[in-house]
Scaffold this active site. Structure first.
Site, PDB file in Angstrom:
ATOM      1  CG  ASN A  17      -1.678   1.237   1.456  1.00 33.57           C
ATOM      2  OD1 ASN A  17      -1.764   2.079   0.556  1.00 33.57           O
ATOM      3  ND2 ASN A  17      -2.266   1.388   2.632  1.00 33.57           N
ATOM      4  CE  LYS A  19      -0.148   3.329   4.780  1.00 42.95           C
ATOM      5  NZ  LYS A  19      -0.143   3.472   6.226  1.00 42.95           N
ATOM      6  CG  HIS A 103      -5.903   2.086   5.102  1.00 46.53           C
ATOM      7  ND1 HIS A 103      -5.510   3.038   6.008  1.00 46.53           N
ATOM      8  CD2 HIS A 103      -4.866   1.216   5.000  1.00 46.53           C
ATOM      9  CE1 HIS A 103      -4.285   2.755   6.430  1.00 46.53           C
ATOM     10  NE2 HIS A 103      -3.875   1.656   5.835  1.00 46.53           N
ATOM     11  CD  GLU A 105      -2.992   5.662   6.721  1.00 48.48           C
ATOM     12  OE1 GLU A 105      -2.928   5.728   5.482  1.00 48.48           O
ATOM     13  OE2 GLU A 105      -2.087   5.155   7.425  1.00 48.48           O
ATOM     14  CD  GLU A 173      -3.614  -2.292   7.297  1.00 47.78           C
ATOM     15  OE1 GLU A 173      -2.483  -2.522   6.845  1.00 47.78           O
ATOM     16  OE2 GLU A 173      -4.275  -1.278   7.008  1.00 47.78           O
ATOM     17  N   GLY A 179       2.455   2.235  10.869  1.00 47.29           N
ATOM     18  CA  GLY A 179       3.495   3.256  10.756  1.00 47.29           C
ATOM     19  C   GLY A 179       4.189   3.603  12.066  1.00 47.29           C
ATOM     20  CB  SER A 218       4.880  -1.886  12.206  1.00 45.71           C
ATOM     21  OG  SER A 218       4.522  -0.542  12.486  1.00 45.71           O
TER      22      SER A 218
END
Ligand code: PGA
Length: 255
Positions: A17, A19, A103, A105, A173, A179, A218
């Site tokens: 991904n 992003k 996702h 985010e 996730e 991250g 991660s």
């Protein structure tokens, strides 16, 4: 573990991904991944999900190479007055075969609820895209002991019935692992993945055994083999470590 549904044979999926990273110059990294996989075929399916602007160029660059292309999102409507958005048909026509949906985010920054994600899943299936549906708890929810309950609820709300008989993946996730360099313990991952397998079993019956349940957050070369060996982990959704071939290839090799 308490899960009851048998896992059947399927190919794991390692999806990158990107992003909001990647311009023309980044295609070289993807080509390096494709070239390497052509030489040394991986046991896993490999996908790269670039920004929407690169889907067509990346698809063209990867013709004949064993790398699938995915989008990072699509709108739930086929078209309309949605400035800045892209539809499922648009990303499919550009060359995407998969699409990441829900996702964290997008859930956090674009207000995407389970119901919206479910509508996007339906739109994606309508044009033959394979959805990768993301779920995961926040740190507060994990600390409150609610991780499994939250994730079960998200899967039920984001995975509509129309998925029955269609290829799709789920990505677990944990928001706090994305991250950050933090990862859950293997037992924590297996707990949630087992619960997801059970929810899928109750929704889709036997077919749930062949759904790849990815772990994301991660994942890197140094932890990939251990995470991918965990029960009910059928691949990985990789952010930061998918941007460079040197980081991504060892993760693919670990599957
Ligand atoms: P990360 O991101 O690998 O950089 O933690 C994963 C993701 O958000 O899909």
């Amino acid at each position: 573990m308490g899960y009851q549904h048998a896992v059947t044979a399927y190919r794991p999926l390692i999806a990158g991904n990107w992003k909001m990273h990647g311009v023309e110059a980044s295609l070289g990294e993807a080509r390096a991944i494709g070239a390497w996989l052509e030489e040394s075929p991986a046991s896993a399916r490999v996908a790269i999900c670039p920004p929407a602007t690169l889907i067509a160029r990346l698809s063209a660059a990867m013709i004949g190479l064993p790398v699938e292309i995915g989008a990072q999102d699509c709108h739930s409507e086929a078209n309309g007055a949605f400035t800045g958005d892209v539809s499922a048909e648009m990303v499919a026509e550009a060359g995407a075969r998969l699409v990441i949906l829900g996702h964290s985010e997008r859930r956090a920054m674009h207000g995407e609820s389970d119901a919206i994600v479910a509508r996007k899943v339906a739109a994606a299936l309508g044009v033959g895209l394979e959805p990768i549906i993301c779920v995961g708890e926040s740190l507060e929810e994990r600390k409150a002991g609610a991780a499994v309950t939250i994730v079960e609820h998200q899967v039920r709300g984001s995975a509509p019935e129309i998925l029955a008989g269609r290829p799709f993946a789920i990505a677990y996730e944990p928001v706090w692992a994305i991250g950050t360099g933090l990862v859950p313990t293997l037992a924590e991952i297996e707990d949630v993945h087992g619960a997801i397998r059970d929810v899928l079993g109750s929704l889709f019956g036997q077919a749930a055994g062949a759904v790849a349940i990815l772990y994301g957050g991660s994942v890197k070369a140094s932890n990939a083999a251990e995470i991918l060996s965990a029960e009910n982990v059928g691949g990985a959704l990789v952010g930061g470590a998918s941007l460079r071939a040197a980081d991504f290839l060892p993760i693919i090799a670990a599957a």
